[in-house]
Design an enzyme around this catalytic site. Structure first.
Site, PDB file in Angstrom:
ATOM      1  N   SER A   1       0.984  -1.292   0.171  1.00  0.00           N
ATOM      2  CA  SER A   1       0.109  -0.175   0.141  1.00  0.00           C
ATOM      3  C   SER A   1       1.162   1.394   0.236  1.00  0.00           C
ATOM      4  O   SER A   1       2.514   1.218   0.786  1.00  0.00           O
ATOM      5  CB  SER A   1      -0.923   0.193   1.611  1.00  0.00           C
ATOM      6  OG  SER A   1      -1.263   0.846   1.058  1.00  0.00           O
TER       7      SER A   1
ATOM      8  N   TYR B   1      -2.665  -1.457  11.039  1.00  0.00           N
ATOM      9  CA  TYR B   1      -2.470  -1.674   9.628  1.00  0.00           C
ATOM     10  C   TYR B   1      -1.870  -0.841   8.767  1.00  0.00           C
ATOM     11  O   TYR B   1      -0.498  -2.338   7.915  1.00  0.00           O
ATOM     12  CB  TYR B   1      -3.801  -0.959   9.292  1.00  0.00           C
ATOM     13  CG  TYR B   1      -3.991  -1.250   7.609  1.00  0.00           C
ATOM     14  CD1 TYR B   1      -4.323  -2.257   6.719  1.00  0.00           C
ATOM     15  CD2 TYR B   1      -3.516  -0.109   6.564  1.00  0.00           C
ATOM     16  CE1 TYR B   1      -4.164  -2.411   5.024  1.00  0.00           C
ATOM     17  CE2 TYR B   1      -3.454   0.267   5.443  1.00  0.00           C
ATOM     18  CZ  TYR B   1      -3.789  -1.816   4.621  1.00  0.00           C
ATOM     19  OH  TYR B   1      -4.116  -1.492   3.018  1.00  0.00           O
TER      20      TYR B   1
ATOM     21  N   LYS C   1       1.728  -3.658   6.589  1.00  0.00           N
ATOM     22  CA  LYS C   1       2.209  -3.855   5.273  1.00  0.00           C
ATOM     23  C   LYS C   1       3.684  -3.519   4.447  1.00  0.00           C
ATOM     24  O   LYS C   1       4.770  -4.062   3.944  1.00  0.00           O
ATOM     25  CB  LYS C   1       1.496  -2.485   4.529  1.00  0.00           C
ATOM     26  CG  LYS C   1      -0.049  -2.967   4.179  1.00  0.00           C
ATOM     27  CD  LYS C   1       0.064  -4.545   3.033  1.00  0.00           C
ATOM     28  CE  LYS C   1      -1.623  -4.276   3.093  1.00  0.00           C
ATOM     29  NZ  LYS C   1      -1.981  -6.078   2.716  1.00  0.00           N
TER      30      LYS C   1
HETATM   31  N1  UFG Z   1     -13.319  10.787   2.862  1.00  0.00           N
HETATM   32  C1  UFG Z   1     -13.816  11.237   2.967  1.00  0.00           C
HETATM   33  N2  UFG Z   1     -15.599  11.095   3.841  1.00  0.00           N
HETATM   34  C2  UFG Z   1     -15.589   9.804   3.575  1.00  0.00           C
HETATM   35  C3  UFG Z   1     -14.658   8.393   3.590  1.00  0.00           C
HETATM   36  C4  UFG Z   1     -13.093   9.883   3.118  1.00  0.00           C
HETATM   37  O1  UFG Z   1     -13.577  12.618   2.660  1.00  0.00           O
HETATM   38  O2  UFG Z   1     -16.710   9.363   4.121  1.00  0.00           O
HETATM   39  C5  UFG Z   1     -12.076  11.475   2.520  1.00  0.00           C
HETATM   40  C6  UFG Z   1     -10.683  10.807   2.957  1.00  0.00           C
HETATM   41  O3  UFG Z   1     -10.853  11.956   4.139  1.00  0.00           O
HETATM   42  C7  UFG Z   1      -9.667  11.363   2.136  1.00  0.00           C
HETATM   43  C8  UFG Z   1     -10.033  10.788   0.930  1.00  0.00           C
HETATM   44  O4  UFG Z   1     -11.570  11.003   1.242  1.00  0.00           O
HETATM   45  O5  UFG Z   1      -8.954  11.926   1.653  1.00  0.00           O
HETATM   46  C9  UFG Z   1      -9.946   8.713   0.849  1.00  0.00           C
HETATM   47  O6  UFG Z   1     -10.375   8.087   2.256  1.00  0.00           O
HETATM   48  P1  UFG Z   1     -10.577   7.178   1.786  1.00  0.00           P
HETATM   49  O7  UFG Z   1     -10.767   6.152   3.250  1.00  0.00           O
HETATM   50  O8  UFG Z   1     -11.439   5.842   1.118  1.00  0.00           O
HETATM   51  O9  UFG Z   1      -9.267   5.915   1.516  1.00  0.00           O
HETATM   52  P2  UFG Z   1      -7.878   6.709   2.471  1.00  0.00           P
HETATM   53  O10 UFG Z   1      -6.663   7.281   1.041  1.00  0.00           O
HETATM   54  O11 UFG Z   1      -7.535   7.562   3.281  1.00  0.00           O
HETATM   55  O12 UFG Z   1      -7.168   5.285   2.756  1.00  0.00           O
HETATM   56  C10 UFG Z   1      -6.712   4.075   1.328  1.00  0.00           C
HETATM   57  C11 UFG Z   1      -7.236   2.732   1.568  1.00  0.00           C
HETATM   58  C12 UFG Z   1      -6.577   2.585   2.569  1.00  0.00           C
HETATM   59  C13 UFG Z   1      -4.679   2.450   2.967  1.00  0.00           C
HETATM   60  C14 UFG Z   1      -4.840   3.771   2.130  1.00  0.00           C
HETATM   61  C15 UFG Z   1      -3.560   4.198   1.963  1.00  0.00           C
HETATM   62  O13 UFG Z   1      -8.188   3.054   2.224  1.00  0.00           O
HETATM   63  O14 UFG Z   1      -6.276   0.761   2.770  1.00  0.00           O
HETATM   64  O15 UFG Z   1      -5.188   4.474   1.336  1.00  0.00           O
HETATM   65  O16 UFG Z   1      -3.331   5.639   2.423  1.00  0.00           O
HETATM   66  F1  UFG Z   1      -3.590   1.794   3.788  1.00  0.00           F
END
Ligand code: UFG
Length: 341
Positions: free
Chosen positions: A127, A152, A156
């Site tokens: 990741s 998590y 990785k």
């Molecule tokens: N977000 C919102 N509202 C929500 C959900 C997410 O605004 O309800 C935003 C988050 O704050 C973030 C973006 O959308 O800015 C992406 O969020 P995600 O949860 O979709 O993805 P992440 O980037 O947080 O996480 C992903 C994977 C993880 C991994 C990570 C590494 O889900 O498994 O990338 O950066 F670890």
């Protein structure tokens, strides 16, 4: 001769899309999954798309005996793609031992079984979380690894180290670690897609469930980031493009093209997209109005990250072919199908 690929976690989100692409490239696929976070019905979707039923075994690879038995039952495995792992960042903070126990034990069991049965090729799901918030963007594979901001993420990082150390003493095995940015979307057929359990943590399933009426509104976490529109930036990659990169990684291992015993590749689009731009794309392709509100930052989130994908483009001869709009539309078509909208 047809090569056999063991796809662990193959009924999960990325695993199922990869199984389809492998089968369409005439690889023989064996799926193993514990079904703890996925459903057996995913196999029907795979069969409908490919007109073949993949072989399937239910097993928990965190159990050593179950793993060894699996490899005994399938003595002709040529490669393993190891997806099987827990992946909820927030849950990993609440239950760190659950995450370390599952994600690390399963990897070690798979490595041990591979060595015992002389399986020479491994592709590992890593990741972009290993980079934390990098100082320089976009991130290359040489960007320094930072302290993980969740158990998590730490699994990785440690997994990549375990593979490196094990291959050091087991040079017959070659591995490729694929560092995913943000996978989104679903198969164009809408027969397979992401099936989050409970309230989705990730942005796109939350968007599609809100549009489907399951959630009242989306909260956009953070409006004061140092980005053009104030919302956080990620590199969203269509899951089918991501799956196709796995096929390229497998081809590379089988063709003996890997240059080191463990290679790392960033898999993204090379383009940063904000949360608000994701919403705009969704509204554009669906013609729907998405209810959302601006909200506080989510603890642990990085401000912005996107990939430099040159290494994967050159060495894997792989390019993404699907746009953000394609991904949003496919995610919506999948949501509509499962909700019978
Ligand atoms: N977000 C919102 N509202 C929500 C959900 C997410 O605004 O309800 C935003 C988050 O704050 C973030 C973006 O959308 O800015 C992406 O969020 P995600 O949860 O979709 O993805 P992440 O980037 O947080 O996480 C992903 C994977 C993880 C991994 C990570 C590494 O889900 O498994 O990338 O950066 F670890």
């Amino acid at each position: 001769m047809q090569k056999t690929v063991l796809v662990t976690g193959g009924t999960g989100y990325i695993g199922s899309h990869t199984a389809v692409e492998l089968m369409q490239k005439s690889y023989n696929v064996v799926i193993v999954d514990s079904l703890e976070n996925s459903e057996l019905s995913v196999l029907d979707g795979i069969e409908k798309i490919t007109s073949q039923k993949p072989k399937f075994e239910q097993a928990d690879l965190a159990e050593r005996n179950a793993t060894l038995k699996l490899f005994e039952k399938y003595p002709n495995i040529d490669a393993v793609i190891h997806f099987a792992a827990y992946k909820a960042v927030g849950e990993s903070v609440a239950f760190p031992l659950k995450y370390y126990r599952n994600n690390l034990n399963s990897l070690m069991n798979v490595l041990e079984a591979m060595a015992l049965h002389e399986v020479k090729n491994l592709v590992f799901s890593s990741s972009c979380t290993v980079y934390g918030q990098p100082d320089v963007l976009p991130v290359t594979e040489q960007t320094p690894i930072q302290e993980a901001n969740s158990p998590y993420g730490n699994t990785k990082q440690i997994s990549e180290e375990i593979i490196r150390d094990f291959l050091h003493v087991t040079p017959s095995i070659q591995a490729i670690a694929l560092r995913y940015f943000n996978p989104i979307g679903a198969h164009e057929s809408a027969l397979i897609g992401e099936l989050p359990i409970g309230v989705p943590n990730n942005l796109v399933p939350f968007i599609t469930q809100t549009a489907a009426g399951l959630r009242k509104e989306l909260s956009v976490f953070g409006d004061d980031y140092q980005t053009p529109d104030g919302s956080a930036i990620r590199d969203y990659i269509h899951v089918v493009d991501l799956a196709l990169a796995h096929v390229k990684a497998i081809d590379r291992l089988f063709n003996g093209e890997a240059k080191k015993t463990i290679e790392h590749f960033n898999l993204g689009t090379g383009k940063g997209v904000s949360v608000l731009e994701c919403i705009q794309s969704f509204e554009k392709v669906t013609g729907l109005k998405l209810p959302y509100k601006m909200a506080a930052r989510r603890p642990g989130d990085v401000e912005q990250i996107w990939a430099n994908t040159s290494f994967a483009n050159q060495e894997l001869q792989w390019q993404t072919q699907r746009s953000l709009d394609d991904a949003m539309l496919s995610a919506w078509n999948w949501e509509k199908r499962i909700r019978k909208i």
